[in-house]
Design a protein around this motif. Structure first.
Motif, PDB file in Angstrom:
ATOM      1  N   ILE A  38     -41.079  -7.217 -17.920  1.00 37.83           N
ATOM      2  CA  ILE A  38     -40.999  -8.553 -18.512  1.00 37.83           C
ATOM      3  C   ILE A  38     -41.994  -9.399 -17.718  1.00 37.83           C
ATOM      4  O   ILE A  38     -41.909  -9.473 -16.486  1.00 37.83           O
ATOM      5  N   PHE A  39     -42.937  -9.973 -18.437  1.00 36.27           N
ATOM      6  CA  PHE A  39     -44.003 -10.703 -17.748  1.00 36.27           C
ATOM      7  C   PHE A  39     -43.656 -12.168 -17.524  1.00 36.27           C
ATOM      8  O   PHE A  39     -42.871 -12.766 -18.255  1.00 36.27           O
ATOM      9  N   GLY A  40     -44.262 -12.691 -16.477  1.00 33.15           N
ATOM     10  CA  GLY A  40     -44.226 -14.119 -16.172  1.00 33.15           C
ATOM     11  C   GLY A  40     -45.511 -14.399 -15.417  1.00 33.15           C
ATOM     12  O   GLY A  40     -46.346 -13.497 -15.267  1.00 33.15           O
ATOM     13  N   LEU A  47     -50.780  -7.297 -12.800  1.00 37.68           N
ATOM     14  CA  LEU A  47     -50.329  -5.987 -13.281  1.00 37.68           C
ATOM     15  C   LEU A  47     -50.370  -5.896 -14.808  1.00 37.68           C
ATOM     16  O   LEU A  47     -50.696  -4.846 -15.370  1.00 37.68           O
ATOM     17  N   GLY A  48     -50.053  -7.016 -15.474  1.00 32.73           N
ATOM     18  CA  GLY A  48     -50.074  -7.010 -16.946  1.00 32.73           C
ATOM     19  C   GLY A  48     -51.447  -6.647 -17.472  1.00 32.73           C
ATOM     20  O   GLY A  48     -51.599  -5.797 -18.354  1.00 32.73           O
ATOM     21  N   GLN A  49     -52.444  -7.281 -16.897  1.00 26.35           N
ATOM     22  CA  GLN A  49     -53.816  -7.011 -17.347  1.00 26.35           C
ATOM     23  C   GLN A  49     -54.205  -5.566 -17.026  1.00 26.35           C
ATOM     24  O   GLN A  49     -54.819  -4.878 -17.840  1.00 26.35           O
ATOM     25  N   ALA A  50     -53.829  -5.091 -15.857  1.00 20.80           N
ATOM     26  CA  ALA A  50     -54.194  -3.719 -15.453  1.00 20.80           C
ATOM     27  C   ALA A  50     -53.524  -2.693 -16.360  1.00 20.80           C
ATOM     28  O   ALA A  50     -54.137  -1.683 -16.747  1.00 20.80           O
ATOM     29  N   CYS A  89     -40.656  -0.541 -12.942  1.00 24.49           N
ATOM     30  CA  CYS A  89     -40.178  -1.782 -13.561  1.00 24.49           C
ATOM     31  C   CYS A  89     -40.954  -2.940 -12.973  1.00 24.49           C
ATOM     32  O   CYS A  89     -40.912  -3.162 -11.757  1.00 24.49           O
ATOM     33  N   THR A  90     -41.667  -3.672 -13.815  1.00 26.09           N
ATOM     34  CA  THR A  90     -42.419  -4.816 -13.297  1.00 26.09           C
ATOM     35  C   THR A  90     -41.772  -6.127 -13.745  1.00 26.09           C
ATOM     36  O   THR A  90     -41.327  -6.254 -14.890  1.00 26.09           O
ATOM     37  N   THR A  91     -41.723  -7.078 -12.799  1.00 28.02           N
ATOM     38  CA  THR A  91     -41.148  -8.383 -13.110  1.00 28.02           C
ATOM     39  C   THR A  91     -42.062  -9.474 -12.580  1.00 28.02           C
ATOM     40  O   THR A  91     -42.915  -9.229 -11.730  1.00 28.02           O
ATOM     41  N   SER A  92     -41.788 -10.670 -13.018  1.00 27.65           N
ATOM     42  CA  SER A  92     -42.470 -11.835 -12.470  1.00 27.65           C
ATOM     43  C   SER A  92     -41.882 -12.140 -11.092  1.00 27.65           C
ATOM     44  O   SER A  92     -41.056 -11.373 -10.575  1.00 27.65           O
ATOM     45  N   ILE A  93     -42.283 -13.251 -10.491  1.00 24.99           N
ATOM     46  CA  ILE A  93     -41.670 -13.638  -9.212  1.00 24.99           C
ATOM     47  C   ILE A  93     -40.379 -14.406  -9.516  1.00 24.99           C
ATOM     48  O   ILE A  93     -40.105 -14.748 -10.659  1.00 24.99           O
ATOM     49  N   PRO A 129     -45.334 -24.948  -2.239  1.00 27.93           N
ATOM     50  CA  PRO A 129     -44.600 -23.877  -2.893  1.00 27.93           C
ATOM     51  C   PRO A 129     -45.061 -23.703  -4.335  1.00 27.93           C
ATOM     52  O   PRO A 129     -45.276 -24.682  -5.038  1.00 27.93           O
ATOM     53  N   VAL A 130     -45.169 -22.451  -4.763  1.00 29.93           N
ATOM     54  CA  VAL A 130     -45.532 -22.199  -6.156  1.00 29.93           C
ATOM     55  C   VAL A 130     -44.267 -22.215  -7.005  1.00 29.93           C
ATOM     56  O   VAL A 130     -43.153 -22.158  -6.476  1.00 29.93           O
ATOM     57  N   LEU A 131     -44.454 -22.285  -8.292  1.00 30.27           N
ATOM     58  CA  LEU A 131     -43.313 -22.287  -9.214  1.00 30.27           C
ATOM     59  C   LEU A 131     -42.385 -21.110  -8.893  1.00 30.27           C
ATOM     60  O   LEU A 131     -42.843 -19.985  -8.722  1.00 30.27           O
ATOM     61  N   GLN A 132     -41.114 -21.374  -8.774  1.00 32.40           N
ATOM     62  CA  GLN A 132     -40.072 -20.384  -8.519  1.00 32.40           C
ATOM     63  C   GLN A 132     -40.050 -19.857  -7.086  1.00 32.40           C
ATOM     64  O   GLN A 132     -39.370 -18.880  -6.796  1.00 32.40           O
TER      65      GLN A 132
END
Ligand code: TPP
Ligand code: MG
Length: 621
Positions: A38-40, A47-50, A89-93, A129-132
């Protein structure tokens, strides 16, 4: 000069994962069979682009609807493949990453491999700080991904691209070996994913992790043989390791020659119970009358591939023979040494073959054999009475549903279950009809595993019909992988048993002397959650997601619905409103501490019984 390739961290990761294999018994299996994601903002550009550019058919991408569910799907896939392969399994931060925690714990407890790739906060710290980002003023290198440390078997944060050269082979080593398998986490800071490095091309060549089947050392083997020969009432406890090491046939042959009976843990029930009259089924808290009474009196317990959880040992009350000894065969030393066992750190299949040949014509005594067969027959009759259903218009009870399902579905199908009252009843009542037919996640007993798990099993073995069997509570917690199954055209059948709430916990609550409180799905009244039961149209809910749905209000309707599901090519749900019936009897004890101080007379009585039960605990060192 060494040939090199200019790749981003994410690109190198994708290229590497495509070329990893496990080999056992001369057969190669892909280690990472695809990526659930699930991308964010934490993974889409890296990773999504790769994955888009380099993934291709060797690393297909799937889009589950919840991060916890994606881990469940990956480990169910792995379990169905006997641990030989999994998913990444790939996730956003942030929230996407922390949603992995429950899945990771489920993987690690069950010793099943899964590669977790959560995005992480910037390594270069620009723009914090970045989002999240959850900031820790006293420790700026800490992120929410550190939550994954205690639930992972291997954890690393990739702060520079070239770190992959060291981290990836190590991570694959942990993932591929049954004794170390579990969640492997590589946290990927968002900026590092997109950064490039000149990677040596040799790094991306095919790697094969060979699993050897090793025997124990001679001394331990000889001691085990002596213990078996000396024992009067040996019994085997088969755990998940027997299935994972593909030792079903070796066990069948061992039992055929020795007649040593076999009791099974939840994971051990993946074996085909039709293989022998000496296979007694489930043992422990959720075990049946036959297996439990034989194990209770045994003087030698041969533990094969089990971690001896409290459900198997009945909180250390299952073994009541004062002379009982333990021999344990396990690849993992930590598990093998439990209960003061003589530890055989070895592969179960070759160890059983070795033991059988060393035992020669050894067989258990006639007297013991007769006792085993008699107790098995008694249990068989009791079981049949419990599951017997009448051809009437009455709603079905849970045990009747189990009886009908067991008698109706193909021998080769798979039933996936994990939490609620079902694992207990199934452990006692289900008769496994082929290897892998009984798929239980009872290490973590994680509600929400069932549907995602069924999807994972169907991906692993498209030829088998797969059923997720679950309660209304579990369904409400995590049902949206129905959508993913429809999206992928991977059919599963969901059997949903509705009893208006968390009834197994309510039963436990009452057995601890308490009143009904907080476990049923009832509307709020002044006095609490004690109003009418909630009216939830589960069939409509499944239909709204795109599945076919049927309602079974009696035995005939259930059998008809099963037939319709079989003939459908698409994911189906059978909704079964249950008739309450007294719980299936328990044949062992479980340690759930009862309040030492209470004004309630019921609690006081149960506390007294609890203290008596504690006396039966035996500890082995
Ligand atoms: C994620 C998670 N939360 C809580 C629990 C504790 N728990 C075990 S069974 C259960 C109730 C399950 O309800 P349902 O699926 O309807 O099954 P039933 O008990 O009614 O058979 C709960 C809350 C759990 N095992 N997993
Ligand atoms: Mg329920």
């Amino acid at each position: 000069m060494e040939s090199k390739e200019w790749l981003t961290t994410a690109g190198a990761l994708v290229k590497f994962l495509k070329n990893q294999y496990i080999k056992r018994d001369g057969i190669e299996h892909r280690l990472i069979n695809g990526v659930f994601g699930i991308f964010g903002h934490g993974n889409v550009a890296g990773l999504g682009q790769a994955l888009q550019e380099l993934g291709g058919a060797d690393l297909p991408f799937f889009q589950p609807k919840n991060e916890q569910a994606m881990v469940h799907g990956a480990i169910a896939f792995s379990k169905a493949r006997r641990g030989l392969g999994t998913f990444a399994c790939t996730t956003s931060i942030g929230p996407g990453a922390t949603n992995l925690v429950t899945g990771a714990a489920t993987a690690t407890i069950n010793r099943l491999p899964v590669l977790l790739l959560p995005g992480d906060i910037f390594a270069n710290r620009s723009g914090v700080p970045v989002l999240q980002q959850l900031e820790h003023p006293h420790s700026p290198d800490m992120s929410v991904n550190d939550c994954l440390k205690p639930v992972s078997r291997y954890w690393d944060r990739i702060n520079r691209p070239e770190q992959l050269l060291q981290a990836l082979p190590e991570a694959m080593g942990v993932l591929s070996r049954p004794e170390t398998a579990g969640a492997v986490t590589l946290a990927l800071p968002q900026d590092v994913q997109a950064e490039a490095f000149l990677f040596p091309r040799i790094f991306f060549e095919k790697r094969v992790y060979a699993l050897n089947r090793n025997l124990p050392c001679d001394e331990e083997m000889n001691l085990a043989i002596q213990l078996i020969k000396k024992s009067e009432r040996p019994v085997i406890i088969a755990g998940g390791g027997v299935f994972y090491s593909d030792a079903g046939e070796a066990l069948r042959e061992f039992v055929k020659s020795t007649h040593i009976p076999v009791a099974m843990t939840q994971a051990g029930k993946s074996l085909n119970e039709q293989d022998s009259n000496f296979y007694l089924g489930g043992v422990g808290v959720t075990g049946n009358l036959a297996a439990n009474s034989i194990v209770r009196d045994s003087d030698l317990v041969i533990v094969l591939g089990s971690r001896l959880s409290d459900f198997t040992t009945a909180s250390k009350t299952q073994f009541q023979n004062s002379k009982v000894k333990f021999v344990s065969v396990n690849l993992d030393r930590h598990d093998a040494q439990k209960h003061g066992s003589l530890a055989l750190i070895s592969d179960i299949r070759v160890t059983l073959v070795g033991l059988r040949s060393a035992l020669g014509s050894y067989r258990i005594s006639q007297e013991y054999e007769q006792r085993i067969l008699a107790v098995a027959e008694t249990w068989n009759k009791t079981r049949n009475e419990i599951i017997e259903s009448l051809d009437s218009d009455d709603l079905l009870s849970q045990s009747e549903v189990i009886g009908v399902l067991n008698a109706t579905v193909d021998r080769d199908s798979v039933i996936v279950h994990a939490a609620g009252g079902l694992p207990g009843d199934l452990h006692k009542l289900w008769r496994t009809t082929s290897e892998g037919n009984y798929h239980s996640e009872y290490g973590y007993s994680c509600m929400g595993y069932e549907i995602a798990g069924a999807l994972g099993v169907a991906l692993a073995d498209p030829k088998r019909e797969v059923f997720a069997v679950l309660g209304d509570g579990s369904y409400l917690m995590l049902n949206h992988e129905i959508v993913t199954s429809l999206q992928e055209g991977i059919k599963i059948t969901v059997i949903l048993l509705d009893n208006h709430g968390f009834q197994c916990i309510q039963n436990l609550q009452k057995s601890c002397g308490s009143q009904s409180f907080g476990n049923e799905f009832r509307s709020r009244e002044k006095s609490g959650l004690s109003g009418d039961v909630l009216k939830i149209d589960y069939a409509l809910n499944a239909k709204s997601l795109g599945a076919e749905a049927f309602t079974a209000t009696n035995k005939k309707a259930f059998i008809d619905a099963l037939e319709k599901c079989k003939n459908s090519s698409k994911t189906c749900l059978i909704y079964i409103p249950l008739r309450p019936r007294k719980p299936v009897p328990a044949y062992s004890w479980w340690d759930v501490p009862v309040s030492q101080v209470s004004e309630d007379e019921g609690v006081k009585i149960v506390r007294k019984k609890y203290e008596e039960a504690l006396e039966k605990k035996h500890f082995y060192y």
